[in-house]
Write an enzyme that holds these catalytic residues in place. Structure first.
Site, short mmCIF file in Angstrom:
data_model
loop_
_atom_site.label_atom_id
_atom_site.label_comp_id
_atom_site.label_asym_id
_atom_site.label_seq_id
_atom_site.Cartn_x
_atom_site.Cartn_y
_atom_site.Cartn_z
N LYS A 142 -19.36 -26.74 27.04
CA LYS A 142 -18.60 -27.90 26.56
C LYS A 142 -18.08 -28.70 27.74
CE LYS A 142 -14.58 -29.58 25.22
NZ LYS A 142 -14.95 -30.91 25.61
N GLU A 163 1.70 -30.81 38.76
CA GLU A 163 0.40 -31.30 39.24
C GLU A 163 0.26 -32.77 38.87
OE1 GLU A 163 -3.12 -29.77 37.22
OE2 GLU A 163 -4.10 -29.56 39.17
N GLU A 210 -9.29 -20.73 34.84
CA GLU A 210 -9.15 -21.40 36.14
C GLU A 210 -8.33 -22.66 35.90
OE1 GLU A 210 -10.07 -19.96 38.80
OE2 GLU A 210 -11.52 -18.50 38.07
N CYS A 256 -8.47 -29.47 41.75
CA CYS A 256 -7.49 -28.44 41.42
C CYS A 256 -6.83 -27.93 42.69
CB CYS A 256 -8.16 -27.29 40.68
SG CYS A 256 -9.62 -26.70 41.51
P1 NAP Z 1 -8.22 -30.50 30.53
O1 NAP Z 1 -7.65 -31.67 29.88
O2 NAP Z 1 -7.51 -29.21 30.47
O3 NAP Z 1 -9.70 -30.34 29.94
C1 NAP Z 1 -10.58 -29.36 30.40
C2 NAP Z 1 -11.63 -29.08 29.33
O4 NAP Z 1 -10.96 -28.52 28.19
C3 NAP Z 1 -12.34 -30.33 28.83
O5 NAP Z 1 -13.65 -30.01 28.50
C4 NAP Z 1 -11.53 -30.66 27.60
O6 NAP Z 1 -12.24 -31.41 26.65
C5 NAP Z 1 -11.29 -29.27 27.04
N1 NAP Z 1 -10.19 -29.23 26.08
C6 NAP Z 1 -9.16 -30.10 25.93
N2 NAP Z 1 -8.38 -29.71 24.90
C7 NAP Z 1 -8.92 -28.58 24.41
C8 NAP Z 1 -8.58 -27.70 23.36
N3 NAP Z 1 -7.50 -27.92 22.60
N4 NAP Z 1 -9.37 -26.63 23.13
C9 NAP Z 1 -10.45 -26.39 23.88
N5 NAP Z 1 -10.84 -27.20 24.89
C10 NAP Z 1 -10.08 -28.27 25.16
O7 NAP Z 1 -8.49 -30.74 32.09
P2 NAP Z 1 -9.12 -32.01 32.78
O8 NAP Z 1 -8.13 -33.11 32.64
O9 NAP Z 1 -10.52 -32.19 32.32
O10 NAP Z 1 -9.22 -31.50 34.29
C11 NAP Z 1 -8.14 -31.50 35.12
C12 NAP Z 1 -7.46 -30.15 35.18
O11 NAP Z 1 -8.41 -29.14 35.50
C13 NAP Z 1 -6.42 -30.08 36.27
O12 NAP Z 1 -5.28 -29.42 35.79
C14 NAP Z 1 -7.09 -29.24 37.35
O13 NAP Z 1 -6.22 -28.59 38.22
C15 NAP Z 1 -7.91 -28.30 36.54
N6 NAP Z 1 -9.00 -27.74 37.34
C16 NAP Z 1 -8.90 -26.44 37.74
C17 NAP Z 1 -9.90 -25.89 38.56
C18 NAP Z 1 -9.82 -24.47 39.04
O14 NAP Z 1 -10.83 -23.95 39.50
N7 NAP Z 1 -8.68 -23.80 38.96
C19 NAP Z 1 -11.00 -26.66 38.92
C20 NAP Z 1 -11.06 -27.98 38.47
C21 NAP Z 1 -10.05 -28.51 37.67
P3 NAP Z 1 -11.96 -32.99 26.47
O15 NAP Z 1 -12.17 -33.62 27.75
O16 NAP Z 1 -13.00 -33.33 25.50
O17 NAP Z 1 -10.56 -33.11 25.96
#
Ligand code: NAP
Length: 484
Positions: free
Chosen positions: A164, A374, A239, A273
């Site tokens: 996804k 963040e 993660e 991240c």
């Molecule tokens: P996000 O909003 O948490 O979304 C991540 C993924 O989860 C997307 O595919 C999103 O889909 C999906 N998602 C959203 N709501 C969901 C739900 N209720 N149930 C299941 N899946 C759901 O994160 P983002 O804004 O894409 O990315 C930024 C974040 O990722 C930051 O906090 C960053 O630190 C973190 N990150 C962490 C790492 C690591 O390795 N630790 C690496 C990269 C990024 P939709 O987009 O369709 O809502």
């Protein structure tokens, strides 16, 4: 029945670049069913390891054959500079498939242990097996690379997959799935769900037919997913976000520390991240460091990602930029001083995109919101410290514990300091060195579980323990326990 469509936007100019069909909860259930059937009855978990290896090598090859197109798509969809997608994201994605292809046989070796005591002797075989149906949920900041990490590990382990991507950035993931099909991966093994997490997330994560969820994304969504999974039992890899700290010691190579620190916060527009969004500088070199850092931050060339001269592209969306602006405004109200940036750039050619100027904030204390939360944008807080204890205290004053940087010429001192920093990855005199060989993941609110390396790969397996009785004269303890 017509599937709903979603427009995909180029964040550099707000134009529509594609339209994709969106799945609903029913589509999710169908995908899980296909993946379950492929796992229970299909070839993929049962083929020989050398055959599995060859499929993965073909995927790596497919990525390289489509490298230019993939880099272009990634840049158009995310806004990241084409230099980054061409030289980092795409080749690293191919390299990950190659690495796990070449190592899966070794990583899946069973371990045999002989146990011998006065009353019992046994031979134990510890056998890593595929875990089953896996959901791989990917964020928008590295859509191809993170999808490739998860897909390569899960497929190498023999699982079937539901991928996804983030709804803002599905294009390179769709292309990746086409590449897996071109490589001949059997039907039902790799499935993709397009749709917002809000609409399909619960249907996907709560399903009892899912054995593992590997999630990379925000802390907020991570916690929601943990909530969905309480309806049944499955394995999780989380993660999550970060608020990473970089410590610049007095004896650091200033030129390297300044340039490395620029990368550590402005690469991918700060949407990493592991972004070093808090930089702590020894007080004796603070002024020299800041003068150079701020002067260079202001010189970074903003522009559309497709231009090879561009050093910083737009943020991913208007909404993300709004969030970044509100964080900066709040920081100003709480007393932060803007050393540069802090606003939408004035250049008329950037007006249509979601650009934000590289921003450096000073005077940020531990109590301020911007120190704790963040931002996920090109915004860094800088601070000085006078003792090592103070630097450690500042660096560790966070709920997150994902990564850190230390800049010094004294490697022994750096390692000593690293032992006191709460973070899953610590880079000494560098930033952002990810290797397929090295397992990566955060502590505390940055999540649990690892990606990459042998340890990360084994997260995508389950360990079966097969015990054979080897008691002398074939008389196991249970044989005479009741005295019959
Ligand atoms: P996000 O909003 O948490 O979304 C991540 C993924 O989860 C997307 O595919 C999103 O889909 C999906 N998602 C959203 N709501 C969901 C739900 N209720 N149930 C299941 N899946 C759901 O994160 P983002 O804004 O894409 O990315 C930024 C974040 O990722 C930051 O906090 C960053 O630190 C973190 N990150 C962490 C790492 C690591 O390795 N630790 C690496 C990269 C990024 P939709 O987009 O369709 O809502």
């Amino acid at each position: 029945m017509h599937k709903a469509k979603q427009k995909i936007i180029n964040p550099a100019n707000g134009e529509v670049i594609a339209e994709v069909s969106v799945n609903d909860a029913d589509g999710v259930a169908q995908a899980i069913k296909r993946a379950r059937l492929a796992f229970e009855q299909g070839l993929w978990p049962r083929i020989s390891l050398p055959e599995r290896k060859n499929f993965l090598l073909k995927i790596a090859q497919g990525i390289l054959e489509h490298a230019q197109e993939l880099a272009r798509l990634e840049t158009l969809n995310t806004g990241k500079p084409i230099k980054e997608s061409t030289f980092m994201d795409v080749p690293s994605a191919a390299e990950t498939f190659k690495y796990f292809a070449e190592n899966l046989e070794n990583f899946l070796q069973p371990e045999t242990r002989r146990i011998s005591s006065e009353i019992a002797c046994a031979e134990g075989n510890l056998l890593p097996e595929p875990i089953g149906v896996t959901a791989l949920i990917v964020p928008w900041n590295y859509p191809l690379l993170i999808a490739s990490w998860k897909l390569a590990q899960s497929l190498a382990a023999g699982n079937t997959v539901i991928l996804k991507p983030a709804s803002l950035t599905p294009l390179s993931a769709l292309e990746l799935v086409r590449i897996t099909q071109g490589a001949g991966i059997p039907d039902g093994v790799v499935n993709i769900i397009i749709g917002s997490g809000a609409s399909v997330g619960e249907a996907l994560c709560a399903d009892i037919n899912l054995d593992l969820i590997s999630f990379t994304g925000s802390n907020e969504v991570g916690k929601k997913i943990i909530g969905y999974t309480t309806k049944n039992v499955k394995k999780l890899i989380m993660e999550l976000g970060g608020k990473s700290a970089s410590i610049i010691l007095e004896d650091a190579d200033l030129e390297a520390a300044v340039n490395g620190s620029l990368c550590s916060i402005f690469l991918n527009q700060g949407q990493m991240c592991t972004a070093m969004s808090r930089i702590f500088i020894a007080e004796d070199i603070y002024d020299a460091f800041i003068d150079s850092f701020v002067e260079r931050a202001q010189r970074l060339k903003l522009g559309p990602g497709e231009d090879f001269q561009t050093q910083m592209g737009p943020l991913i969306s208007a909404e993300q930029r709004k969030k970044v602006i509100s964080c900066v405004e709040k920081a100003k109200k709480e007393g932060a001083k803007v050393l540069c940036g802090g606003k939408i750039p004035d250049a008329p050619e950037l007006k249509k995109g979601f650009f934000f100027a590289p921003t450096v904030l000073a005077g940020v204390s531990k109590e301020m919101t911007i120190f704790k939360e963040e931002i996920f944008g090109p915004v860094v807080c800088v601070n000085k410290f006078s003792t090592l204890e103070e630097a450690i205290d500042l660096a560790n004053a966070s709920e997150f514990a994902l990564a850190a940087c230390i800049w010094t010429k004294d490697e022994a001192q750096a390692k000593e300091l690293a032992s006191k920093i709460n973070a899953g990855t610590i880079w000494i005199n560098t930033y952002g060195m990810f290797f397929n060989e090295l397992s990566y993941g955060g502590f505390k609110q940055s999540g649990f579980g690892k990606e990459l390396g042998r340890v990360g790969f084994l997260e995508y397996t389950r360990l079966k323990n097969i015990v054979v009785d080897k008691t002398k004269e074939s008389k196991p303890l249970v044989n005479y326990w009741y005295g019959f």
